[in-house]
Design an enzyme around this catalytic site. Structure first.
Site, mmCIF file in Angstrom:
data_model
loop_
_atom_site.group_PDB
_atom_site.id
_atom_site.type_symbol
_atom_site.label_atom_id
_atom_site.label_comp_id
_atom_site.label_asym_id
_atom_site.label_seq_id
_atom_site.Cartn_x
_atom_site.Cartn_y
_atom_site.Cartn_z
ATOM 1 C CB THR A 1 42.884 35.813 34.753
ATOM 2 O OG1 THR A 1 43.044 37.108 35.311
ATOM 3 C CG2 THR A 1 44.172 35.066 34.798
ATOM 4 C CG ASN B 1 43.517 43.418 36.632
ATOM 5 O OD1 ASN B 1 43.366 42.432 37.339
ATOM 6 N ND2 ASN B 1 43.387 44.639 37.101
ATOM 7 C CD GLU C 1 47.476 42.572 35.874
ATOM 8 O OE1 GLU C 1 46.740 42.212 36.795
ATOM 9 O OE2 GLU C 1 47.308 42.231 34.688
ATOM 10 C CG ASP D 1 46.019 42.925 40.146
ATOM 11 O OD1 ASP D 1 44.851 43.214 40.463
ATOM 12 O OD2 ASP D 1 46.310 41.921 39.474
ATOM 13 C CB SER E 1 45.121 35.712 42.891
ATOM 14 O OG SER E 1 44.892 36.635 43.905
ATOM 15 N N GLY F 1 40.025 33.923 38.001
ATOM 16 C CA GLY F 1 39.051 34.145 39.075
ATOM 17 C C GLY F 1 39.505 35.111 40.153
ATOM 18 N N GLY F 2 40.507 35.959 39.872
ATOM 19 C CA GLY F 2 40.931 36.965 40.853
ATOM 20 C C GLY F 2 41.325 36.317 42.159
HETATM 21 N N1 GLY Z 1 45.095 40.274 37.608
HETATM 22 C C1 GLY Z 1 44.687 39.118 38.287
HETATM 23 C C2 GLY Z 1 45.775 38.462 39.063
HETATM 24 O O1 GLY Z 1 46.919 38.646 38.733
HETATM 25 O O2 GLY Z 1 45.533 37.784 40.018
#
Ligand code: GLY
Length: 556
Positions: A366, A386, A405, A408, A438, A457-458
């Site tokens: 990201t 993602n 995505e 997620d 996140s 950073g997820g």
């Molecule tokens: N795809 C990473 C986030 O949305 O947190």
């Protein structure tokens, strides 16, 4: 419930709330790529404001950082308008196609088949990024969309040399990219991984951006372009329809707003889990005099706050258009006081003594950028495809990767995860719903200072934003904030992840003596880009994470 809302509203208006009457007279932009930061200044120099610059930086990153974000992905644009103090989150998160059926991501044994949820067209949600560019330019910018997209169009047409990080990610995703003719034609010249110095020219992406520049939202979501895109996705095994694209719309959402040590924190609401978790953690920590504690005692409390906030995250949160959530309760200081009471000052709480839910694993590729303009407008934007290079699919003739995505979402809601915990179904995919994220673009606005912060950073995004904000309160400058060594805890696994140098050997020993398990010396993570403004001195500063070689913060 209503009383709580009134209380929160009143708290936000108490004396000490920011009045952004003064303007810095200069601008600051920090982004993950020098070409994107330059695109932002080009548009400011042409008479644009922070929101025009945000469109320019966002689109330029879509070209020069295809591993991290792009036209085929989604974004959260957090905006603060100086003239009237309006604060809004433009939610351009991807949506699940109408034909979404979570069973299609399972294997013969009914287990989640990760290859299907991350690689190939079925992994892709309906993109939000193009809609965000058009919306932000039209509703908040001063310049025509065409002007703000010009630098990105030029970069796509003339080409640029992808940086080492981009090439490294290409290596990691080579096998998936090689499976898709469109992606391999674009990123694997002659079927090989390109070497440093290779110039990536992407005339298809330049044409796609030109369509958006000329026709705005409908240049992507309807007409001939949409027809070509949908046909390509279906041919590649996906399930999009023309109606899915035609129905896509950004949502304007009220940010999560709370107070921390006399400052207003403005951050991302659901479908991000970030703002709520950040509020929980800062509300817990407000009850301690952190400045008087030694580093290990302080890290212990910060970790305990992280543990508790991450426990709540997966249980309640999802797309607010589909799920009812106890947001006001979760971010209320009284809720935090209860959590704080369960923290022992010198002893780690075992995560398995706090029944809860496992946080979803979120892709880490990201990007985030931060802007303050000469008028005092603020933009914090986090955008994503993602995983690196998203679903590793490029529909021929479009020039951009599709996101992945769909991964997620809780695609197998209700089933025990690797830790034996059952996930809630708030984040289960429904046609048209947005997956939990996140991404945590955030402003901290005090009587004298303003901070604009965020990072990729997820699931670690939220703890990076937390520790970045704590460092700012300690007096660290933006460059120090982004370069500080990091630590992270997310409830499960019950370990503190650390970068090399985050703790001294003595501090490690003290944390272990309190009952913490440390995972030491992990690969560095995050790519934080921060700007701040001291309204007393008038100084603007920026910091771009030295973990990413091409990042650039600039004040002008
Ligand atoms: N795809 C990473 C986030 O949305 O947190």
């Amino acid at each position: 419930m209503i009383r709580l809302r009134v209380l929160l509203f009143v708290l936000a208006l108490l004396p000490g709330s920011p009045s952004l009457a003064a303007a810095p007279g200069k601008a600051a932009i920090a982004s993950a790529h020098k070409l994107a930061t330059a695109a932002g200044f080009e548009v400011l120099d042409a008479g644009g404001n922070a929101f025009d610059a945000a469109v320019a930086v966002s689109a330029a990153l879509s070209v020069v950082e295809p591993q991290s974000s792009g036209i085929g992905g989604g974004a959260f644009f957090l905006l603060h308008r100086a003239t009237d103090g309006k604060q809004v989150l433009v939610d351009a998160r991807e949506t699940a196609p109408g034909a979404t059926d979570a069973r299609r991501y399972l294997d013969d044994k009914g287990e989640l088949d990760r290859d299907k949820s991350v690689n190939g067209a079925l992994a892709a949600g309906i993109p939000g990024e193009p809609a965000a560019l058009a919306w932000v330019a039209e509703h908040y910018g001063k310049l025509p969309l065409k002007r703000s997209l010009a630098p990105a169009i030029r970069l796509a047409r003339d080409g640029f040399a992808p940086d080492a990080r981009s090439l490294m990610r290409l290596g990691q995703r080579k096998d998936a990219i090689a499976r898709d003719p469109g992606a391999s034609a674009l990123f694997l010249p002659n079927g090989e991984l390109p070497k440093q110095g290779w110039v990536l020219k992407n005339p298809d992406l330049a044409r796609t951006l030109e369509q958006i520049a000329a026709h705005g939202h409908r240049g992507f979501y309807s007409g001939e372009f949409a027809e070509k895109l949908v046909a390509g996705v279906v041919k590649a095994g996906g399930n999009w329809t023309r109606e899915d694209l035609a129905r896509y719309a950004v949502r304007e959402r009220e940010p999560i707003v709370f107070r921390y040590r006399g400052h207003q924190v403005v951050t991302a609401p659901p479908p991000s889990s970030g703002g709520i978790a950040l509020a929980e953690m800062l509300n817990i920590l407000e009850g301690y005099d952190l400045a008087t504690l030694d580093r290990s005692a302080r890290a212990h409390l910060v970790v305990e706050a992280m543990r508790r906030a991450y426990r709540d995250r997966a249980e309640y949160l999802g797309d607010p258009d589909f799920v009812k959530m106890p947001v006001a309760e979760l971010i209320h200081p009284l809720y935090a006081a209860g959590l704080r009471a369960s923290i022992h000052a010198q002893k780690a709480t075992a995560s398995d003594s706090l029944p809860g839910f496992m946080a979803p694993v979120q892709g880490t590729d990201t990007t985030h950028f931060s802007i303050i303009d000469a008028e005092g407008n603020l933009a914090a934007v986090t955008q994503t495809v993602n995983l690196p290079y998203g679903a590793a699919v490029v529909i021929p003739g479009t020039g951009f990767v599709l996101n992945n995505e769909m991964d997620d979402f809780a695609l197998k809601a209700g089933a025990p995860n690797a830790y034996g915990l059952v996930g809630g179904n708030a984040n289960a995919p429904k046609p048209g719903s947005r997956p939990l994220s996140s991404m945590t673009p955030t402003f901290v606005i005090g009587p004298e200072r303003t901070l604009v912060i965020g990072t990729p950073g997820g699931s670690r995004i939220i703890t990076m934003v937390l520790t970045g904000i704590l460092a700012w309160f300690d007096g660290d400058a933006p460059q120090k904030i982004v370069d500080n060594k990091r630590f992270h805890h997310q409830y499960l696994p019950d370990v503190i992840s650390t970068e090399n140098g985050a703790f001294t050997p003595e501090e490690r020993k003290r944390l272990q003596a309190m009952g913490h398990t440390l995972s030491e010396g992990e690969q560095p993570w995050g790519f934080m880009n921060v700007v701040d403004w001291n309204r007393k001195s008038g100084e603007l500063r920026g910091g771009s994470d030295s973990r990413g070689a091409s990042g650039m913060a600039m004040v002008k």
